[in-house]
Design a protein around this motif. Structure first.
Motif, PDB file in Angstrom:
ATOM      1  N   LEU A  12       0.847  -1.202   0.000  1.00 37.19           N
ATOM      2  CA  LEU A  12       0.000   0.000   0.000  1.00 37.19           C
ATOM      3  C   LEU A  12       0.883   1.253   0.000  1.00 37.19           C
ATOM      4  O   LEU A  12       0.580   2.236  -0.691  1.00 37.19           O
ATOM      5  N   GLY A  13       1.968   1.208   0.764  1.00 35.80           N
ATOM      6  CA  GLY A  13       2.873   2.345   0.846  1.00 35.80           C
ATOM      7  C   GLY A  13       3.523   2.672  -0.493  1.00 35.80           C
ATOM      8  O   GLY A  13       3.582   3.836  -0.900  1.00 35.80           O
ATOM      9  N   CYS A  14       3.992   1.658  -1.188  1.00 41.82           N
ATOM     10  CA  CYS A  14       4.573   1.882  -2.517  1.00 41.82           C
ATOM     11  C   CYS A  14       3.534   2.517  -3.442  1.00 41.82           C
ATOM     12  O   CYS A  14       3.832   3.479  -4.160  1.00 41.82           O
ATOM     13  N   LEU A  15       2.325   1.986  -3.407  1.00 40.56           N
ATOM     14  CA  LEU A  15       1.257   2.511  -4.274  1.00 40.56           C
ATOM     15  C   LEU A  15       0.826   3.914  -3.841  1.00 40.56           C
ATOM     16  O   LEU A  15       0.280   4.674  -4.649  1.00 40.56           O
ATOM     17  N   SER A  16       1.078   4.258  -2.565  1.00 35.20           N
ATOM     18  CA  SER A  16       0.730   5.614  -2.101  1.00 35.20           C
ATOM     19  C   SER A  16       1.661   6.652  -2.724  1.00 35.20           C
ATOM     20  O   SER A  16       1.333   7.831  -2.796  1.00 35.20           O
ATOM     21  N   ILE A  17       2.837   6.217  -3.165  1.00 34.88           N
ATOM     22  CA  ILE A  17       3.781   7.122  -3.833  1.00 34.88           C
ATOM     23  C   ILE A  17       3.423   7.246  -5.308  1.00 34.88           C
ATOM     24  O   ILE A  17       3.348   8.339  -5.849  1.00 34.88           O
ATOM     25  N   ASN A  18       3.142   6.103  -5.926  1.00 39.34           N
ATOM     26  CA  ASN A  18       2.810   6.058  -7.351  1.00 39.34           C
ATOM     27  C   ASN A  18       2.076   4.769  -7.694  1.00 39.34           C
ATOM     28  O   ASN A  18       2.420   3.737  -7.118  1.00 39.34           O
ATOM     29  N   GLU A  58      -6.930  -1.021  -7.184  1.00 39.57           N
ATOM     30  CA  GLU A  58      -7.544  -1.375  -8.466  1.00 39.57           C
ATOM     31  C   GLU A  58      -6.438  -1.575  -9.486  1.00 39.57           C
ATOM     32  O   GLU A  58      -5.442  -0.853  -9.484  1.00 39.57           O
ATOM     33  N   ALA A  59      -6.647  -2.543 -10.396  1.00 40.87           N
ATOM     34  CA  ALA A  59      -5.663  -2.819 -11.435  1.00 40.87           C
ATOM     35  C   ALA A  59      -6.132  -2.232 -12.758  1.00 40.87           C
ATOM     36  O   ALA A  59      -7.317  -2.283 -13.082  1.00 40.87           O
ATOM     37  N   GLU A  60      -5.164  -1.660 -13.491  1.00 37.88           N
ATOM     38  CA  GLU A  60      -5.460  -1.226 -14.856  1.00 37.88           C
ATOM     39  C   GLU A  60      -4.449  -1.884 -15.771  1.00 37.88           C
ATOM     40  O   GLU A  60      -3.237  -1.722 -15.582  1.00 37.88           O
ATOM     41  N   GLU A  61      -4.952  -2.614 -16.759  1.00 38.74           N
ATOM     42  CA  GLU A  61      -4.040  -3.304 -17.662  1.00 38.74           C
ATOM     43  C   GLU A  61      -3.548  -2.310 -18.697  1.00 38.74           C
ATOM     44  O   GLU A  61      -4.334  -1.687 -19.411  1.00 38.74           O
ATOM     45  N   ALA A  62      -2.248  -2.153 -18.777  1.00 38.73           N
ATOM     46  CA  ALA A  62      -1.670  -1.160 -19.668  1.00 38.73           C
ATOM     47  C   ALA A  62      -0.572  -1.794 -20.516  1.00 38.73           C
ATOM     48  O   ALA A  62      -0.094  -2.888 -20.230  1.00 38.73           O
ATOM     49  N   VAL A  63      -0.220  -1.101 -21.610  1.00 38.62           N
ATOM     50  CA  VAL A  63       0.902  -1.545 -22.424  1.00 38.62           C
ATOM     51  C   VAL A  63       1.959  -0.437 -22.397  1.00 38.62           C
ATOM     52  O   VAL A  63       1.683   0.711 -22.735  1.00 38.62           O
ATOM     53  N   THR A  75      -7.234   2.617  -4.028  1.00 41.15           N
ATOM     54  CA  THR A  75      -8.583   3.179  -4.006  1.00 41.15           C
ATOM     55  C   THR A  75      -8.663   4.128  -2.803  1.00 41.15           C
ATOM     56  O   THR A  75      -7.735   4.202  -1.996  1.00 41.15           O
ATOM     57  N   ASP A  76      -9.758   4.875  -2.697  1.00 38.84           N
ATOM     58  CA  ASP A  76      -9.941   5.741  -1.521  1.00 38.84           C
ATOM     59  C   ASP A  76      -9.875   4.917  -0.241  1.00 38.84           C
ATOM     60  O   ASP A  76      -9.251   5.309   0.749  1.00 38.84           O
ATOM     61  N   GLU A  77     -10.542   3.770  -0.314  1.00 39.54           N
ATOM     62  CA  GLU A  77     -10.543   2.826   0.807  1.00 39.54           C
ATOM     63  C   GLU A  77      -9.115   2.404   1.171  1.00 39.54           C
ATOM     64  O   GLU A  77      -8.738   2.373   2.340  1.00 39.54           O
ATOM     65  N   GLY A  78      -8.330   2.100   0.136  1.00 33.80           N
ATOM     66  CA  GLY A  78      -6.949   1.670   0.341  1.00 33.80           C
ATOM     67  C   GLY A  78      -6.099   2.755   0.971  1.00 33.80           C
ATOM     68  O   GLY A  78      -5.288   2.493   1.865  1.00 33.80           O
ATOM     69  N   ARG A  79      -6.289   3.983   0.510  1.00 32.83           N
ATOM     70  CA  ARG A  79      -5.515   5.100   1.075  1.00 32.83           C
ATOM     71  C   ARG A  79      -5.903   5.334   2.534  1.00 32.83           C
ATOM     72  O   ARG A  79      -5.048   5.611   3.383  1.00 32.83           O
ATOM     73  N   LYS A  80      -7.184   5.188   2.813  1.00 33.68           N
ATOM     74  CA  LYS A  80      -7.658   5.352   4.196  1.00 33.68           C
ATOM     75  C   LYS A  80      -7.003   4.303   5.108  1.00 33.68           C
ATOM     76  O   LYS A  80      -6.483   4.630   6.183  1.00 33.68           O
ATOM     77  N   GLU A  81      -7.034   3.066   4.624  1.00 34.73           N
ATOM     78  CA  GLU A  81      -6.422   1.958   5.370  1.00 34.73           C
ATOM     79  C   GLU A  81      -4.931   2.219   5.615  1.00 34.73           C
ATOM     80  O   GLU A  81      -4.435   2.019   6.735  1.00 34.73           O
ATOM     81  N   PHE A  82      -4.248   2.698   4.587  1.00 33.90           N
ATOM     82  CA  PHE A  82      -2.813   2.958   4.713  1.00 33.90           C
ATOM     83  C   PHE A  82      -2.533   4.080   5.703  1.00 33.90           C
ATOM     84  O   PHE A  82      -1.643   3.974   6.545  1.00 33.90           O
ATOM     85  N   MET A  83      -3.297   5.159   5.614  1.00 29.41           N
ATOM     86  CA  MET A  83      -3.080   6.300   6.509  1.00 29.41           C
ATOM     87  C   MET A  83      -3.370   5.929   7.968  1.00 29.41           C
ATOM     88  O   MET A  83      -2.681   6.406   8.878  1.00 29.41           O
ATOM     89  N   ALA A  84      -4.367   5.080   8.161  1.00 27.58           N
ATOM     90  CA  ALA A  84      -4.673   4.622   9.520  1.00 27.58           C
ATOM     91  C   ALA A  84      -3.491   3.826  10.076  1.00 27.58           C
ATOM     92  O   ALA A  84      -3.087   4.005  11.236  1.00 27.58           O
TER      93      ALA A  84
END
Lengths: 178, 178
Positions: A12-18, A58-63, A75-84
């Motif tokens: 979650l922390g890594c994803l909170s950066i990017n 959430e996953a987005e498939e990209a090339v 997600t918003d939920e994920g960021r909330k969980e991480f900040m808590a």
DNA sequence: AATGAATATATCAAAACGATATATGGAGAA
DNA sequence: TTCTCCATATATCGTTTTGATATATTCATT
């Protein structure tokens, strides 16, 4: 996610950066936190899947460069969980220090072997410190003051260890400890 | 026993000092090596069983203070295996340092919370160091010079950490780092 | 006699590791 | 040009380890 001493929060922390892929997470960890907190593919990929199902990412498939990538974002939920999690007091440190474990039993080893292993260990620590300093000079973009301090901790910890084993070695050589 | 960074050797090591039960092994570890190498019942008991089948240890069922005990002892084979391991160079240290992991992400936290968590962490480290010193004054019988040095490493490591976080706290308070 | 703490063995689901399988793009050599 | 090697990328799998709990007994205290 009852236990908050798991691989979940580093992801979650890594994803909170990017937003990034599992592969990117592994690489970011290996060049930044691996010295004090590591994670394997075998825990990263299943955890990403689990957290996607739980609605934290959430996953987005990209090339990218013609190559398939699954970019995960909080997600918003994920960021909330991480900040808590981030506000909570930290758990005590957990260490597996093989050299110290062996030292605990070194009475059973001839003195000259102990001296040789200790000297070699000091050289290995110096080599690891050099590696870390190479990472320091290569990277730089992601380093805010807190991130820089974790890197500084790494260097300081190596200095501590090198100094500690050098002192031990001298004491063993001079046999000043009873 | 292909991977020599497992719980196997700490068990063989305990038995190399004295024959003892799984419970005794757990207790010995917790008062001596747990700071730098720990093991749980869930790994100790299955490993004892596995090593008994492999002929590295033998169990003798005994009654001590009227209580049933399974005393394990090294076989010649087990001692050979342990001594071979003891001569090998150690693996690199592995750490899970939750405080540093959080620090890595503390840019996302308000300054005053970072200061409070850091100050509390320093107090916790001081408390842990006190606990260790209590173990030191309570025990003493098993301490040869190598074992004593592993204990000294623990105290020195706490001093290092306490000093490191105090320095960080002062820098954050004075905001001298960019 | 009852309670609770310490002793002692054991197991289990969940988590994590470490290694490996699979596949593709890009760089440089033959 | 084609071959090879390396980096990128996702994924899985057996084994190990954790953390928690179940079970039972002894000893000291209430």
């Amino acid at each position: 996610m009852n236990n908050n001493f798991t691989v979940d929060y580093i992801i979650l922390g890594c994803l909170s950066i990017n937003p990034m892929s599992g592969y990117d997470i592994k690489r970011l960890i290996s060049i930044s936190t691996s010295l004090f907190y590591n994670a394997s593919y075998g825990s990263i990929y299943p955890t990403l899947k689990k957290m996607e199902e739980a609605g934290l990412v959430e996953a987005e498939e990209a090339v990218e460069n013609g190559r398939f990538k699954k970019i995960y974002a909080l997600t918003d939920e994920g960021r909330k969980e991480f900040m808590a999690w981030l506000e909570e007091p930290p758990h005590p440190i957990v260490i597996k220090n093989d050299m110290l474990l062996r030292l605990f039993f070194y009475r059973q080893l001839p003195r000259e072997k102990v001296l040789a292993i200790t000297a070699a260990h000091i050289e290995q620590l110096k080599a690891f410190k050099l590696e870390l300093e190479e990472i320091e000079s290569a990277e730089g973009g992601w380093a805010d003051k807190y991130q820089y301090n974790t890197l500084r901790w790494g260097k300081d910890f190596y200095d501590f260890q090198i100094g500690w084993y050098e002192k031990l070695l001298h004491e063993l050589e001079n046999e000043t400890i009873k």
